[in-house]
Write an enzyme that holds these catalytic residues in place. Structure first.
Site, PDB file in Angstrom:
ATOM      1  NE  ARG A  46     -16.970  -3.375   2.630  1.00 32.79           N
ATOM      2  CZ  ARG A  46     -15.722  -3.259   2.136  1.00 32.79           C
ATOM      3  NH1 ARG A  46     -15.282  -4.106   1.229  1.00 32.79           N
ATOM      4  NH2 ARG A  46     -14.927  -2.305   2.548  1.00 32.79           N
ATOM      5  NE  ARG A  49     -13.487  -3.085   6.533  1.00 31.69           N
ATOM      6  CZ  ARG A  49     -12.630  -3.000   5.535  1.00 31.69           C
ATOM      7  NH1 ARG A  49     -12.662  -3.903   4.568  1.00 31.69           N
ATOM      8  NH2 ARG A  49     -11.735  -2.047   5.489  1.00 31.69           N
ATOM      9  NE  ARG A  52      -4.383   0.085   2.407  1.00 27.92           N
ATOM     10  CZ  ARG A  52      -5.307  -0.864   2.519  1.00 27.92           C
ATOM     11  NH1 ARG A  52      -5.015  -2.129   2.354  1.00 27.92           N
ATOM     12  NH2 ARG A  52      -6.556  -0.527   2.774  1.00 27.92           N
ATOM     13  NE  ARG A  56     -11.161   2.093   4.511  1.00 25.52           N
ATOM     14  CZ  ARG A  56     -12.241   1.323   4.252  1.00 25.52           C
ATOM     15  NH1 ARG A  56     -13.446   1.713   4.613  1.00 25.52           N
ATOM     16  NH2 ARG A  56     -12.082   0.179   3.635  1.00 25.52           N
TER      17      ARG A  56
HETATM   18  P1  AMP Z   1      -8.549  -3.043   4.089  1.00 29.33           P
HETATM   19  O1  AMP Z   1      -9.387  -4.144   4.643  1.00 29.33           O
HETATM   20  O2  AMP Z   1      -7.534  -3.532   3.092  1.00 29.33           O
HETATM   21  O3  AMP Z   1      -9.367  -1.898   3.551  1.00 29.33           O
HETATM   22  O4  AMP Z   1      -7.697  -2.462   5.316  1.00 29.33           O
HETATM   23  C1  AMP Z   1      -8.315  -1.874   6.439  1.00 29.33           C
HETATM   24  C2  AMP Z   1      -7.321  -1.001   7.191  1.00 29.33           C
HETATM   25  O5  AMP Z   1      -6.227  -1.825   7.658  1.00 29.33           O
HETATM   26  C3  AMP Z   1      -6.650   0.086   6.370  1.00 29.33           C
HETATM   27  O6  AMP Z   1      -7.437   1.267   6.285  1.00 29.33           O
HETATM   28  C4  AMP Z   1      -5.359   0.303   7.151  1.00 29.33           C
HETATM   29  O7  AMP Z   1      -5.577   1.044   8.342  1.00 29.33           O
HETATM   30  C5  AMP Z   1      -4.988  -1.125   7.555  1.00 29.33           C
HETATM   31  N1  AMP Z   1      -4.163  -1.787   6.525  1.00 29.33           N
HETATM   32  C6  AMP Z   1      -4.528  -2.845   5.734  1.00 29.33           C
HETATM   33  N2  AMP Z   1      -3.535  -3.188   4.909  1.00 29.33           N
HETATM   34  C7  AMP Z   1      -2.512  -2.326   5.160  1.00 29.33           C
HETATM   35  C8  AMP Z   1      -1.210  -2.144   4.608  1.00 29.33           C
HETATM   36  N3  AMP Z   1      -0.752  -2.922   3.609  1.00 29.33           N
HETATM   37  N4  AMP Z   1      -0.442  -1.143   5.123  1.00 29.33           N
HETATM   38  C9  AMP Z   1      -0.873  -0.361   6.124  1.00 29.33           C
HETATM   39  N5  AMP Z   1      -2.089  -0.460   6.679  1.00 29.33           N
HETATM   40  C10 AMP Z   1      -2.916  -1.431   6.208  1.00 29.33           C
END
Ligand code: AMP
Length: 190
Positions: A127, A137, A88, A148
């Site tokens: 969702r 979530r 990311r 985000r």
């Molecule tokens: P996601 O389910 O991929 O949308 O991730 C939810 C949250 O987890 C994100 O908004 C970040 O706070 C954290 N997160 C997930 N993947 C990463 C990553 N590769 N690097 C940093 N934070 C992450």
């Protein structure tokens, strides 16, 4: 087969990853899911990550790289994996390259799911409304989604040129049906 799926929150990465898991007998490695599991289990990592996630910000690169590195070493990743939500940041992409080289592995394909921003808001709302409250979530709401998305543009979008320069980034229009997106991805992987 080792794949990276890119796309903003709500682009459909999780949905497409689930289809690829079935088709190729590989595993989905979602850093978001791993962090949510750590938060639910109340581990030290979970305690550190919770407030960062609730604010829509990114968890520290070295923590995330360590989690992924350990996970790739598990026996169920032998056949391949789909990285969903990682890398990311450019630092994570560089860390991934070093880690894969050390493990004698490589990426076969990187895929970007491209989606209009307005559609993301309605998808995230949908969702949230379709998920029972206790499973919902904490970051699936319009306010956190805005943060985000800003983080995606600032920190994750620069990862795309990194892979473009390597010549293996495929773009797919994520506003098509789930089946159409899946079929285009399948074509890239042939
Ligand atoms: P996601 O389910 O991929 O949308 O991730 C939810 C949250 O987890 C994100 O908004 C970040 O706070 C954290 N997160 C997930 N993947 C990463 C990553 N590769 N690097 C940093 N934070 C992450």
């Amino acid at each position: 087969m080792n794949i990276v799926l890119f796309g903003p929150p709500g682009a459909g990465k999780g949905t497409q990853a689930a289809i690829l898991v079935e088709q190729h007998n590989i595993v989905q490695l979602s850093t978001g899911d791993m962090l949510r599991a750590a938060v639910a289990a109340g581990t030290e990592l979970g305690k550190q990550a919770k407030s960062v996630m609730d604010a829509g910000q990114l968890v520290a690169d070295d923590l995330i790289i360590g989690i992924i590195s350990d996970r790739i070493d598990e026996p169920d990743c032998k056949n391949g994996f789909i990285l969903d939500g990682f890398p990311r940041t450019v630092a994570q992409a560089e860390g991934l390259d070093v880690m894969l080289e050390e493990k004698g592995l490589k990426l076969d394909s990187t895929i970007e799911i491209v989606v209009d921003e307005q559609i993301l808001f309605s998808r995230i709302e949908q969702r949230a409304s379709e998920t029972p409250e206790e499973e919902r979530r904490a970051d699936d709401n319009a306010e956190t989604l805005k943060k985000r998305l800003a983080v995606y543009h600032e920190q994750t979008a620069p990862v795309l040129p990194y892979y473009e320069a390597k010549g293996n980034l495929h773009k797919v229009d994520g506003m098509q049906s789930i089946e159409e997106v899946a079929s285009q991805i399948a074509n890239f992987l042939k």
